[in-house]
Design a protein around this motif. Structure first.
Motif, PDB file in Angstrom:
ATOM      1  N   ALA A 147      -0.520   8.766   1.123  1.00  0.00           N
ATOM      2  CA  ALA A 147      -1.422   9.644   0.505  1.00  0.00           C
ATOM      3  C   ALA A 147      -0.594  10.311  -0.642  1.00  0.00           C
ATOM      4  O   ALA A 147      -1.057  11.491  -1.077  1.00  0.00           O
ATOM      5  CB  ALA A 147      -1.666  10.938   1.424  1.00  0.00           C
ATOM      6  N   SER A 148      -0.019   9.522  -1.519  1.00  0.00           N
ATOM      7  CA  SER A 148       0.819   9.916  -2.738  1.00  0.00           C
ATOM      8  C   SER A 148      -0.093   9.617  -3.989  1.00  0.00           C
ATOM      9  O   SER A 148      -0.333   8.451  -4.069  1.00  0.00           O
ATOM     10  CB  SER A 148       2.148   9.372  -2.648  1.00  0.00           C
ATOM     11  OG  SER A 148       2.174   7.999  -2.701  1.00  0.00           O
ATOM     12  N   GLY A 149      -0.004  10.606  -4.845  1.00  0.00           N
ATOM     13  CA  GLY A 149      -0.268   9.961  -6.327  1.00  0.00           C
ATOM     14  C   GLY A 149      -1.923   9.853  -6.274  1.00  0.00           C
ATOM     15  O   GLY A 149      -2.819   9.791  -5.309  1.00  0.00           O
ATOM     16  N   SER A 150      -2.303   9.349  -7.609  1.00  0.00           N
ATOM     17  CA  SER A 150      -3.848   9.130  -7.821  1.00  0.00           C
ATOM     18  C   SER A 150      -4.258   7.903  -7.240  1.00  0.00           C
ATOM     19  O   SER A 150      -5.535   7.644  -6.911  1.00  0.00           O
ATOM     20  CB  SER A 150      -4.239   9.140  -9.295  1.00  0.00           C
ATOM     21  OG  SER A 150      -3.088   8.276 -10.183  1.00  0.00           O
ATOM     22  N   ALA A 151      -3.246   6.890  -7.277  1.00  0.00           N
ATOM     23  CA  ALA A 151      -3.571   5.407  -6.619  1.00  0.00           C
ATOM     24  C   ALA A 151      -4.111   5.503  -5.388  1.00  0.00           C
ATOM     25  O   ALA A 151      -4.976   5.035  -4.744  1.00  0.00           O
ATOM     26  CB  ALA A 151      -2.614   4.473  -6.904  1.00  0.00           C
TER      27      ALA A 151
ATOM     28  N   ALA B 243       4.838  12.330  -3.993  1.00  0.00           N
ATOM     29  CA  ALA B 243       5.851  10.946  -4.394  1.00  0.00           C
ATOM     30  C   ALA B 243       5.318  10.239  -3.010  1.00  0.00           C
ATOM     31  O   ALA B 243       4.601  10.470  -2.169  1.00  0.00           O
ATOM     32  CB  ALA B 243       7.167  11.470  -4.254  1.00  0.00           C
ATOM     33  N   THR B 244       6.059   8.937  -2.937  1.00  0.00           N
ATOM     34  CA  THR B 244       5.778   8.069  -2.110  1.00  0.00           C
ATOM     35  C   THR B 244       6.972   7.739  -1.056  1.00  0.00           C
ATOM     36  O   THR B 244       7.839   6.930  -1.328  1.00  0.00           O
ATOM     37  CB  THR B 244       5.425   6.715  -2.583  1.00  0.00           C
ATOM     38  OG1 THR B 244       4.369   6.982  -3.496  1.00  0.00           O
ATOM     39  CG2 THR B 244       5.004   5.620  -1.658  1.00  0.00           C
ATOM     40  N   PRO B 245       7.063   8.434   0.113  1.00  0.00           N
ATOM     41  CA  PRO B 245       8.262   8.054   1.075  1.00  0.00           C
ATOM     42  C   PRO B 245       7.929   7.165   2.046  1.00  0.00           C
ATOM     43  O   PRO B 245       7.600   7.499   3.214  1.00  0.00           O
ATOM     44  CB  PRO B 245       8.259   9.758   1.711  1.00  0.00           C
ATOM     45  CG  PRO B 245       7.078   9.998   1.663  1.00  0.00           C
ATOM     46  CD  PRO B 245       6.260   9.710   0.318  1.00  0.00           C
ATOM     47  N   LEU B 246       7.917   5.906   1.607  1.00  0.00           N
ATOM     48  CA  LEU B 246       7.571   4.603   2.291  1.00  0.00           C
ATOM     49  C   LEU B 246       8.437   4.567   3.549  1.00  0.00           C
ATOM     50  O   LEU B 246       7.717   4.298   4.775  1.00  0.00           O
ATOM     51  CB  LEU B 246       7.277   3.444   1.603  1.00  0.00           C
ATOM     52  CG  LEU B 246       6.760   2.205   2.093  1.00  0.00           C
ATOM     53  CD1 LEU B 246       5.551   2.441   2.812  1.00  0.00           C
ATOM     54  CD2 LEU B 246       6.750   1.171   1.232  1.00  0.00           C
TER      55      LEU B 246
ATOM     56  N   ARG C 272       4.623   1.383  -4.170  1.00  0.00           N
ATOM     57  CA  ARG C 272       5.491   1.908  -4.964  1.00  0.00           C
ATOM     58  C   ARG C 272       6.321   3.247  -4.345  1.00  0.00           C
ATOM     59  O   ARG C 272       6.234   4.454  -4.749  1.00  0.00           O
ATOM     60  CB  ARG C 272       4.620   2.645  -6.171  1.00  0.00           C
ATOM     61  CG  ARG C 272       3.667   1.627  -6.886  1.00  0.00           C
ATOM     62  CD  ARG C 272       3.139   2.082  -7.967  1.00  0.00           C
ATOM     63  NE  ARG C 272       2.199   1.165  -8.869  1.00  0.00           N
ATOM     64  CZ  ARG C 272       0.812   0.864  -8.566  1.00  0.00           C
ATOM     65  NH1 ARG C 272       0.471   1.342  -7.603  1.00  0.00           N
ATOM     66  NH2 ARG C 272       0.360   0.059  -9.269  1.00  0.00           N
ATOM     67  N   ALA C 273       7.328   2.726  -3.636  1.00  0.00           N
ATOM     68  CA  ALA C 273       8.164   3.475  -2.693  1.00  0.00           C
ATOM     69  C   ALA C 273       9.084   4.399  -4.115  1.00  0.00           C
ATOM     70  O   ALA C 273       9.824   3.316  -4.860  1.00  0.00           O
ATOM     71  CB  ALA C 273       9.008   2.931  -1.718  1.00  0.00           C
TER      72      ALA C 273
ATOM     73  N   GLY D 159      14.618   8.220  -5.858  1.00  0.00           N
ATOM     74  CA  GLY D 159      15.427   6.942  -6.482  1.00  0.00           C
ATOM     75  C   GLY D 159      14.659   5.581  -5.823  1.00  0.00           C
ATOM     76  O   GLY D 159      14.588   5.430  -4.747  1.00  0.00           O
ATOM     77  N   ARG D 160      14.250   4.809  -6.852  1.00  0.00           N
ATOM     78  CA  ARG D 160      13.512   3.792  -6.229  1.00  0.00           C
ATOM     79  C   ARG D 160      14.256   2.721  -5.752  1.00  0.00           C
ATOM     80  O   ARG D 160      13.784   2.015  -4.702  1.00  0.00           O
ATOM     81  CB  ARG D 160      12.594   2.917  -7.509  1.00  0.00           C
ATOM     82  CG  ARG D 160      11.681   3.815  -8.089  1.00  0.00           C
ATOM     83  CD  ARG D 160      10.782   3.203  -9.356  1.00  0.00           C
ATOM     84  NE  ARG D 160       9.905   3.932  -9.817  1.00  0.00           N
ATOM     85  CZ  ARG D 160       8.821   4.108  -9.168  1.00  0.00           C
ATOM     86  NH1 ARG D 160       8.199   3.504  -8.161  1.00  0.00           N
ATOM     87  NH2 ARG D 160       7.605   5.058  -9.651  1.00  0.00           N
ATOM     88  N   GLU D 161      15.515   2.289  -6.064  1.00  0.00           N
ATOM     89  CA  GLU D 161      16.419   1.514  -5.286  1.00  0.00           C
ATOM     90  C   GLU D 161      16.625   1.771  -4.007  1.00  0.00           C
ATOM     91  O   GLU D 161      16.656   1.025  -2.921  1.00  0.00           O
ATOM     92  CB  GLU D 161      17.722   1.202  -6.159  1.00  0.00           C
ATOM     93  CG  GLU D 161      18.477  -0.056  -5.703  1.00  0.00           C
ATOM     94  CD  GLU D 161      17.788  -1.484  -5.662  1.00  0.00           C
ATOM     95  OE1 GLU D 161      17.746  -2.302  -4.786  1.00  0.00           O
ATOM     96  OE2 GLU D 161      16.846  -1.557  -6.550  1.00  0.00           O
ATOM     97  N   ARG D 162      17.067   2.915  -3.790  1.00  0.00           N
ATOM     98  CA  ARG D 162      17.388   3.557  -2.430  1.00  0.00           C
ATOM     99  C   ARG D 162      16.102   3.579  -1.695  1.00  0.00           C
ATOM    100  O   ARG D 162      16.145   3.129  -0.220  1.00  0.00           O
ATOM    101  CB  ARG D 162      18.156   4.747  -2.660  1.00  0.00           C
ATOM    102  CG  ARG D 162      19.393   4.877  -2.821  1.00  0.00           C
ATOM    103  CD  ARG D 162      20.105   6.032  -2.652  1.00  0.00           C
ATOM    104  NE  ARG D 162      20.057   6.599  -1.349  1.00  0.00           N
ATOM    105  CZ  ARG D 162      20.104   7.755  -0.836  1.00  0.00           C
ATOM    106  NH1 ARG D 162      20.336   9.007  -1.777  1.00  0.00           N
ATOM    107  NH2 ARG D 162      20.039   7.970   0.350  1.00  0.00           N
ATOM    108  N   ALA D 163      15.055   3.874  -2.176  1.00  0.00           N
ATOM    109  CA  ALA D 163      13.811   3.932  -1.403  1.00  0.00           C
ATOM    110  C   ALA D 163      13.347   2.591  -0.895  1.00  0.00           C
ATOM    111  O   ALA D 163      12.824   2.374  -0.058  1.00  0.00           O
ATOM    112  CB  ALA D 163      12.514   4.452  -2.391  1.00  0.00           C
ATOM    113  N   ARG D 164      13.652   1.652  -1.998  1.00  0.00           N
ATOM    114  CA  ARG D 164      13.184   0.124  -1.225  1.00  0.00           C
ATOM    115  C   ARG D 164      14.083  -0.322  -0.357  1.00  0.00           C
ATOM    116  O   ARG D 164      13.599  -0.949   0.728  1.00  0.00           O
ATOM    117  CB  ARG D 164      13.630  -0.804  -2.673  1.00  0.00           C
ATOM    118  CG  ARG D 164      13.421  -2.077  -2.406  1.00  0.00           C
ATOM    119  CD  ARG D 164      13.462  -2.971  -3.871  1.00  0.00           C
ATOM    120  NE  ARG D 164      13.453  -4.351  -3.273  1.00  0.00           N
ATOM    121  CZ  ARG D 164      14.263  -5.251  -2.849  1.00  0.00           C
ATOM    122  NH1 ARG D 164      15.360  -4.566  -2.487  1.00  0.00           N
ATOM    123  NH2 ARG D 164      14.147  -6.510  -2.759  1.00  0.00           N
ATOM    124  N   GLU D 165      15.357  -0.080  -0.327  1.00  0.00           N
ATOM    125  CA  GLU D 165      16.313  -0.785   0.725  1.00  0.00           C
ATOM    126  C   GLU D 165      15.878   0.371   2.003  1.00  0.00           C
ATOM    127  O   GLU D 165      15.983  -0.346   3.147  1.00  0.00           O
ATOM    128  CB  GLU D 165      17.708  -0.066   0.299  1.00  0.00           C
ATOM    129  CG  GLU D 165      18.289  -1.077  -0.948  1.00  0.00           C
ATOM    130  CD  GLU D 165      19.682  -0.634  -1.200  1.00  0.00           C
ATOM    131  OE1 GLU D 165      20.225   0.412  -0.594  1.00  0.00           O
ATOM    132  OE2 GLU D 165      20.228  -1.160  -2.131  1.00  0.00           O
TER     133      GLU D 165
END
Length: 600
Positions: A423-427, A488-491, A521-522, A531-537
């Motif tokens: 439920a994050s962002g316009s997308a 934001a996106t806490p995937l 887009r975590a 942080g995108r890299e830590r979010a990805r990991e």
């Protein structure tokens, strides 16, 4: 493989099965009820000898009809135990047709497998002990719609052929032109067909090379090769028979192919350059007969390694690699989902759940008395119990406490689908309406299937459970109305929250499934820091946790263009991946229902 090729293989399998139905044990035919399946069955009936017994076993057959038991009416009339023959014993020398074999309970499949192995029905129940010799073959009709809807492995492992006719239409069911007289001649010859040791070694080696772990499969392939040779009128198995046996028996069971499995070409050594092209003048020219004889003497049969390479090459041409990859993924998913919740699936006495037999015991603590089974146990003892009693005052049937039998029921594991919505962002905001509509549609279907739905939303720095598992449409609408959006996106947090809820439901004996809708887009890590890299990991780590649970899962990529991270997360979860850049509530609900396996 084309539809016409699938029908040719099915017709050829029917011919080989008609030659040796007992040795090949039978066939699993995956096809829906319709003219194609009836056309194949009519072909099989035509090829079998006249008078071959064929019995149909319905999907809900019980033990009394399947393996036999105490004939209650005859026992009461004769005053002694009388054994009633079951369907398996009645089909001795013929075939048993299993309807909807994908719904066959494991216990019933085990009893049929024991009869196929021992070629006898062992009747040890209700105070009876008997062995009825029976030789049967099985025709299992598989009507499963999903990949994991298939007959039990205990049965498939013992059937010679696994044939799929789902993509075949009636227009492609041409007459194979198989003569019934040739089948009769082959039945008389098949017992005398021999095979060389190299052929046996090639079948076993080729089976191991393509990942067939069952030891029964090469034996069934040997039976098929001998039947093919007998059908061709030969008493010795040749290379063409081995190739056909591998293609029809082992190739459908293959899980992978070795990367270096190529057909080796046998080249003759080149002649020396200084060797004369014609014989010396003082040497007489060789006779043509001698030349052919020498050639026959020099010719050696192919080795087991060469035969194995040829069999694998033939299977590579017959079975597309993508089909093998799909089968391997299905097996891996099956192993991941197996073994969880053994306690929840244990049968126990009670008033709710699916019937799973009877047991001795008193009808108390909610257990129901099975009157028919109780009378079956008491019937053989009536003449003995009536001795010393006055006929006028004694009841018509004497029942003691030891005769009581109560119903045993296996609780049905209900499905709970956990929606985790990004439920994050316009997308993602543009997808909230579709998610709400899909949940409401699945809730409407849940009333029929007695399933439940839960809703999680992750945005900002955390995930929130908006709708606890429920079948109430009113509660669902209230929870959906409060679904927020933006941020934001806490995937990783969303996946972890869904995994925690799924683990809790599994411990209660339910069958959870996870559906994640995200744009991939975590940008928020598990601890809430950006942080995108830590979010990805962290997202990949949480996804691997879901895979370890063995929970069926689906990841729906709702981005306008497919995102690499979404695919990586789906792969780490062992989940199906579905890219839906444009969808509505109805299409999303249909896609989720098609992608997830049915509840246990």
């Amino acid at each position: 493989m084309s539809a016409a090729g699938a029908w040719e293989d099915a017709a050829r399998a029917a011919a080989l099965l008609a030659v040796d139905p007992i040795g090949l044990h039978g066939i699993s035919l995956r096809a829906g009820a319709g003219p194609v399946r009836e056309r194949w069955l009519a072909l099989l009936r035509h090829l079998l000898p006249e008078g071959t017994p064929i019995r149909r076993a319905p999907a809900g057959i019980d033990d009394d009809r399947l393996i036999g038991g105490l004939d209650l009416a005859a026992t009461l009339k004769a005053g002694r135990p009388v054994i009633g023959r079951g369907l398996l014993a009645e089909a001795d020398g013929g075939l048993v047709i299993l309807a909807m074999a994908e719904r066959l309970p494991g216990a019933v499949a085990g009893r049929i497998a024991a009869v196929l192995d021992g070629r006898e029905v062992r009747l040890e129940r209700e105070g009876l002990a008997a062995r009825l010799e029976t030789h049967i073959g099985i025709v299992a009709f598989d009507e499963g719609a999903a990949e994991d809807e298939r007959p039990p492995d205990a049965l498939l492992d013992r059937l010679g052929f696994l044939v799929d006719l789902t993509g075949v239409s009636i227009r492609e069911t041409a007459d194979p032109g198989i003569d019934g007289r040739a089948i009769a001649a082959a039945r008389a010859l098949v017992a005398r067909v021999e095979i060389a040791d190299e052929g046996l070694a090639a079948l076993c080696g080729a089976a191991a090379s393509v990942g067939v772990a069952s030891l029964r499969a090469p034996l069934l392939a040997l039976r098929a090769a001998r039947a093919a040779a007998a059908l061709a009128g030969r008493a010795i198995v040749e290379e063409s028979d081995l190739t056909e046996a591998f293609r029809l028996v082992l190739a459908p069971r293959a899980r992978f192919f070795p990367p270096d499995a190529v057909e080796e070409e046998r080249e003759e050594p080149p002649a020396p350059e200084d060797e004369p092209d014609r014989p010396e003048p003082d040497e007489p020219p060789p006779e043509p007969e001698d030349a052919s004889a020498d050639a026959r003497e020099d010719e050696e049969p192919p080795s087991a390694e060469a035969l194995e390479a040829m069999l694998i090459a033939a299977a590579r041409a017959a079975l597309p690699p993508e089909t093998l990859a799909r089968l391997l993924a299905a097996r891996a998913g099956e192993r991941a989902g197996r073994g969880r919740g053994a306690e929840s699936g244990r049968a126990r006495p009670g008033t709710r759940g699916r019937p799973a037999g009877v047991r001795a015991g008193a009808p108390k603590r909610g257990a129901r008395l099975d009157l028919v089974s109780t009378l079956r146990v008491a019937a053989p003892w009536q003449s003995l119990r009536r001795r010393g009693r006055e006929s006028g005052g004694a009841p018509r049937v004497l029942v003691t406490k030891d005769d009581f039998r109560v119903c045993v029921r296996k609780p049905v594991s209900r499905r709970t689908t956990i929606f985790a919505v990004d439920a994050s962002g316009s997308a993602a905001l543009s997808r909230l309406a579709e998610a709400k509509g899909a949940v409401e549609l699945m809730l409407a279907e849940a009333y029929v299937r007695r399933d439940r739905v839960a809703l999680l939303a992750f945005r900002g720095r955390e995930a929130e459970l908006l709708l606890e598992p429920t079948r109430s449409l009113a509660r669902a609408k209230r929870g959906l109305a409060a679904l927020p959006g933006g941020g934001a996106t806490p995937l990783a947090a969303g996946i972890a929250a869904a995994a925690t809820l799924a683990e809790t439901l599994a411990r209660r004996g339910e069958s959870p499934a996870i559906v994640i809708l995200t744009d991939g887009r975590a940008n928020i890590a598990r601890d809430g820091e950006p942080g995108r890299e830590r979010a990805r990991e962290d997202a990949l780590s949480a996804a691997r946790g879901v895979c370890a649970l063995g929970t069926p899962a689906l990841l729906v990529d709702i981005a306008r263009t497919s995102q690499p991270l979404a695919r990586e997360v789906a792969q780490a979860m062992g989940a199906a991946y579905l890219a839906l850049p444009l969808c509505n509530a109805a299409s999303l609900s249909a896609a989720v229902s098609a992608a997830l396996p049915p509840a246990r």
